[in-house]
Write a protein that holds these residues in place. Sequence first.
Motif, PDB file in Angstrom:
ATOM      1  N   UNK A 109      61.283  94.348  67.493  1.00 56.50           N
ATOM      2  CA  UNK A 109      62.720  94.134  67.364  1.00 56.50           C
ATOM      3  C   UNK A 109      63.455  95.379  66.873  1.00 56.50           C
ATOM      4  N   UNK A 128      57.420  88.694  67.499  1.00 59.87           N
ATOM      5  CA  UNK A 128      57.703  88.177  68.843  1.00 59.87           C
ATOM      6  C   UNK A 128      56.747  88.780  69.859  1.00 59.87           C
ATOM      7  N   UNK A 129      56.603  90.105  69.796  1.00 62.24           N
ATOM      8  CA  UNK A 129      55.779  90.768  70.802  1.00 62.24           C
ATOM      9  C   UNK A 129      54.312  90.388  70.616  1.00 62.24           C
ATOM     10  N   UNK A 130      53.903  90.206  69.353  1.00 57.80           N
ATOM     11  CA  UNK A 130      52.525  89.807  69.088  1.00 57.80           C
ATOM     12  C   UNK A 130      52.194  88.470  69.731  1.00 57.80           C
ATOM     13  N   UNK A 147      45.102  88.908  67.392  1.00 60.92           N
ATOM     14  CA  UNK A 147      45.198  90.201  68.076  1.00 60.92           C
ATOM     15  C   UNK A 147      44.980  91.330  67.063  1.00 60.92           C
ATOM     16  N   UNK A 148      45.398  91.089  65.809  1.00 63.08           N
ATOM     17  CA  UNK A 148      45.138  92.063  64.741  1.00 63.08           C
ATOM     18  C   UNK A 148      43.637  92.141  64.488  1.00 63.08           C
ATOM     19  N   UNK A 151      51.462  87.349  82.464  1.00 64.53           N
ATOM     20  CA  UNK A 151      51.459  86.090  81.710  1.00 64.53           C
ATOM     21  C   UNK A 151      51.997  86.305  80.297  1.00 64.53           C
ATOM     22  N   UNK A 195      58.330  93.648  62.055  1.00 63.95           N
ATOM     23  CA  UNK A 195      59.225  93.163  63.118  1.00 63.95           C
ATOM     24  C   UNK A 195      58.547  93.005  64.464  1.00 63.95           C
ATOM     25  N   UNK A 196      57.251  92.845  64.468  1.00 63.65           N
ATOM     26  CA  UNK A 196      56.559  92.750  65.752  1.00 63.65           C
ATOM     27  C   UNK A 196      56.092  91.351  66.082  1.00 63.65           C
ATOM     28  N   UNK A 253      47.686  99.112  59.636  1.00 62.80           N
ATOM     29  CA  UNK A 253      48.846  99.441  60.457  1.00 62.80           C
ATOM     30  C   UNK A 253      49.327  98.256  61.286  1.00 62.80           C
ATOM     31  N   UNK A 254      48.367  97.509  61.830  1.00 57.41           N
ATOM     32  CA  UNK A 254      48.813  96.383  62.657  1.00 57.41           C
ATOM     33  C   UNK A 254      49.341  95.232  61.799  1.00 57.41           C
ATOM     34  N   UNK A 303      49.358  85.672  74.306  1.00 52.28           N
ATOM     35  CA  UNK A 303      49.268  84.847  75.518  1.00 52.28           C
ATOM     36  C   UNK A 303      48.760  85.693  76.677  1.00 52.28           C
ATOM     37  N   UNK A 304      49.272  86.924  76.746  1.00 49.21           N
ATOM     38  CA  UNK A 304      48.914  87.801  77.856  1.00 49.21           C
ATOM     39  C   UNK A 304      47.422  88.069  77.907  1.00 49.21           C
ATOM     40  N   UNK A 305      46.821  88.356  76.747  1.00 49.23           N
ATOM     41  CA  UNK A 305      45.387  88.661  76.742  1.00 49.23           C
ATOM     42  C   UNK A 305      44.554  87.392  76.566  1.00 49.23           C
ATOM     43  N   UNK A 309      53.590  87.147  72.269  1.00 52.03           N
ATOM     44  CA  UNK A 309      53.563  87.253  73.730  1.00 52.03           C
ATOM     45  C   UNK A 309      52.305  87.957  74.227  1.00 52.03           C
ATOM     46  N   UNK A 310      51.930  89.034  73.533  1.00 54.36           N
ATOM     47  CA  UNK A 310      50.718  89.751  73.937  1.00 54.36           C
ATOM     48  C   UNK A 310      49.498  88.836  73.776  1.00 54.36           C
TER      49      UNK A 310
END
Lengths: 815, 118
Positions: free
Chosen positions: A47, B67-69, B85-86, A719, B64-65, B56-57, B74-76, B71-72
């Motif tokens: 964000x 949302x992207x976390x 994912x961390x 996806x 602020x990550x 770091x992760x 789901x992607x992987x 989504x990623x």
Amino acid sequence: MTRIKLLFSALITMTLFYLLQFPQQNLAPFPMGKFLNPFSGFWHNDTGGDEILSSRTLTGLKNSVIVQWDDRRVPHVFAQNDHDLYFTQGYLTARDRLWQMDFITRAAAGRIAEVVPGSLEYDRYRRRVGMIYAAENALKMMLADSVSRAALEAYTLGVNAWVEALDGKDFPLEFKILNYRPELWTPLKSALLLKYMAWELSGFSEELMMTRTRLALGDSLTEALFFRPPLLMEPVIPAGTPWPFQPLPVPDKPEADFFQLPLNAALPFEPDPANGSNNWAVSGSKTRSGYPILCSDPHLGLRLPSIWYEMQLVSPTVNAYGVTLPGTPTVIIGFNREVAWGQTNAGTDVLDWYEVEFKEDNPWEYRYGDAWLPAQQRIERIAVRGGGTVVDTIPITQHGLVVYRQHEKAFKEGIPTGTALRWAAHDPSNELRTFLLLNRARNYDDFVEALSYYDCPGQNFVFASAGGDIAMHHNGKFPLRWPRQGRYISDGRDPAYQWQGWIPREQLPKTRNPARGFVASANQNPAAADYPYYMDGKYASFERGARINERLEAMQRITPEDMMQLQNDNLNLHARTALPRMLAVLEKQDLSLFESRNLQVLQEWNYMNHRDSIAPIIWDRWWDNFQQLVWEDECYSEPYGRLLFPRRDVTVDLVLNDSASSFFDIRSTADTRETFSDLLLLSFQKTDQDLTQAYGTFGEGWRWGKSRGTDIPHMAKIPGLGRMGLDTSGDSMIVNATKKRHGPSWRMVVALGPEVKAWGIYPGGQSGNPGSKYYDDFVDSWVNGKYYELLYLKSPGDSHPRLVGKSILQGGAQP
Amino acid sequence: MKILILLLAMLMLHLLTPFWWWVILLPLAYGFLAAKKGWRAFIAGMCSAGLLWFAMSAVALLTRSETILAKVNVMVKLPGESYLIILAATIIAMLCGGFGALTGFLLREATRSEARSA
């Protein structure tokens, strides 16, 4: 011993490196090490980019530019000159949508193989249909015109100002996933984007299928089924509209009636679903305010990031608000202080296929009349990731590009091999000029002048002005045709088949301030049979247009809220027209318990395709099954296979007016003669089985919003980055044309007057970054049929509680 | 102490360059140049790289990550919560660091014994 240990350990380390450094097709199709690296990987697509753009100095700006941001991240750009305006449009659009701009223009140009392995044939197909060829031709015209050239060059500079300052860790997420780098923008890319839209909206053809159908069914049956006068149709320009002009003579049909199939054409073929849309305008006589209201609602394939980016663009020459296409300057659908405009797809055929006969001993000479002409050779170089460059040479004939030679396999079914493609979008044109002028238009005459530059894809342009005018123009460059010309594959040997001129712009179907007090279009036939020219194409069935007309005729003292309601109208006119007759017959049949229950649901239905209703899915499936039963026997023929089905309104016409028709007999059952009633029962029985199989037992799973629903996938179908399973109402031939993966892409209502007011929404969000809270923040409101009030600012100093910040961009040294 | 020095050196190189493979290369160099025992090299590499990527992760998630976390994730095709994912990033860094350092150490041992036998 140490050596064995070393070997072992080194092997593991190297395997780790290999797995993480290179994309792994099954495990992770992207370089995992780079992607997961917490210092520069996907974590940075967070964000952070949501903050207001900090004020900065940009080389290439002449003066300072003020950008006001509202709470939906819509930039309101105030520039002191047009150069700075389009520079800033490019800069801000790149900031929010860079990957989308890159990928869509790569797709248009046939440059996907450079980044995604295995895309060579896709690229070849894009090159062969002449996407770059068309864009190059258009670009020449755009650059020859000083106004469009200036806008295009400023926009390019703006995009590149953003790209050049970009650091690897700030690359948009998709670049990290697909593992490639953004490249610099060029004016050609903007032209490619316009041609991409042209292909989306006019790149369809039923000629192969129609030729096959005519061969199989014969002339009279083909005429009866496919050219039956559309009884229920209410054309865009109503019958009785005067045509006060002397039409040009139309070329005569050649005596030899050519129709045959190219050798390799025995492919199954489904035409692409037409991209439908609604637009209308009501005059002041019908509104509460006394001023016109204009509504525009283009329906396109749904995806994230959205096809549209909302902006307000202000300079001393313009103050336009609306949606822009990431990759081209100007507002495409929108309004300014005095006028508003919007488009729906015209659907009129501007794409023909010509069978080409090449010399047997020389594949670069083709027959044209009595002569053998040399084909021009267009060389395309397709770069392939990790695999060099493939050189492809395309023959160009009098009739256009030969997309596939006779012996080649077409990438897309439905493309006849051994034929040349004549497409109006290949001709030089400057549609950008139209939008530059529309953005600045102040009255009807300005609108007409702007449209005179617009060639392809043909559109129904709706217009309204604060001065009180409303108008609808079926506008574009449409060839003069004899009846049925271009419905079948044409003879490339015979020069008579060549397009011989265009319908003059001022003679195209149009209407201004009609007595009924409104103008409307929904992709249906542009004009009634009394229009002096032959136009044909892929026109929508009658329902959407007829429903809009029905409502607008009935409405008085219209408010913008009424218009929003109409854009969200879920009445299924198709069902309201055909269902009572079908039910009346079905009710007399013996039905099982479950079938009776389904019948009851339909009997109690108010014809609204509401998401909470179960009736729409029963109706939808029943109609499909019924239609399949009616036509699958007639429209199948050895050796051609499946043929085209007649348009839906032809079937509705049969149901209402000809239930004794022999089309209801199933041909394969020689000893019995099925009736309308038999087919209704058979298809109704199958419907219950189908639905139970697909959605489980009768109940929640059958609800329209669940059984049909809507998906908005990511543009590259990654996806997790789309929004799936949305609980939506509507359907394709309903005013609220929301489908499974297709639907209203920008609903806009503009109330003109002394102070223009407008509302709008699109299914997405302003940011193209999946990690942003602005990525898909409009989606839920869109699902619920809500609108945002659009902030139309007059000066950079305007204040409004919804304005959240300001960026000042200063001019730097000139490049 | 070694772990801390390794970690800081890796942090610096990560900040200055976009390459992910410092989590292999730096432990490898350490193993080759400074490690005294194989298993200790392994642990030092593993801990420094894992700790760094984990920290770091985790910071990214907490700032602020989120949302992207999600989504990623789901992607992987990772199930459930975004911390997985961390965990994945941390395990990857641990393996890279550990085996990198061990390989470095063994490489030196092998070259030494070669030098001795020569």
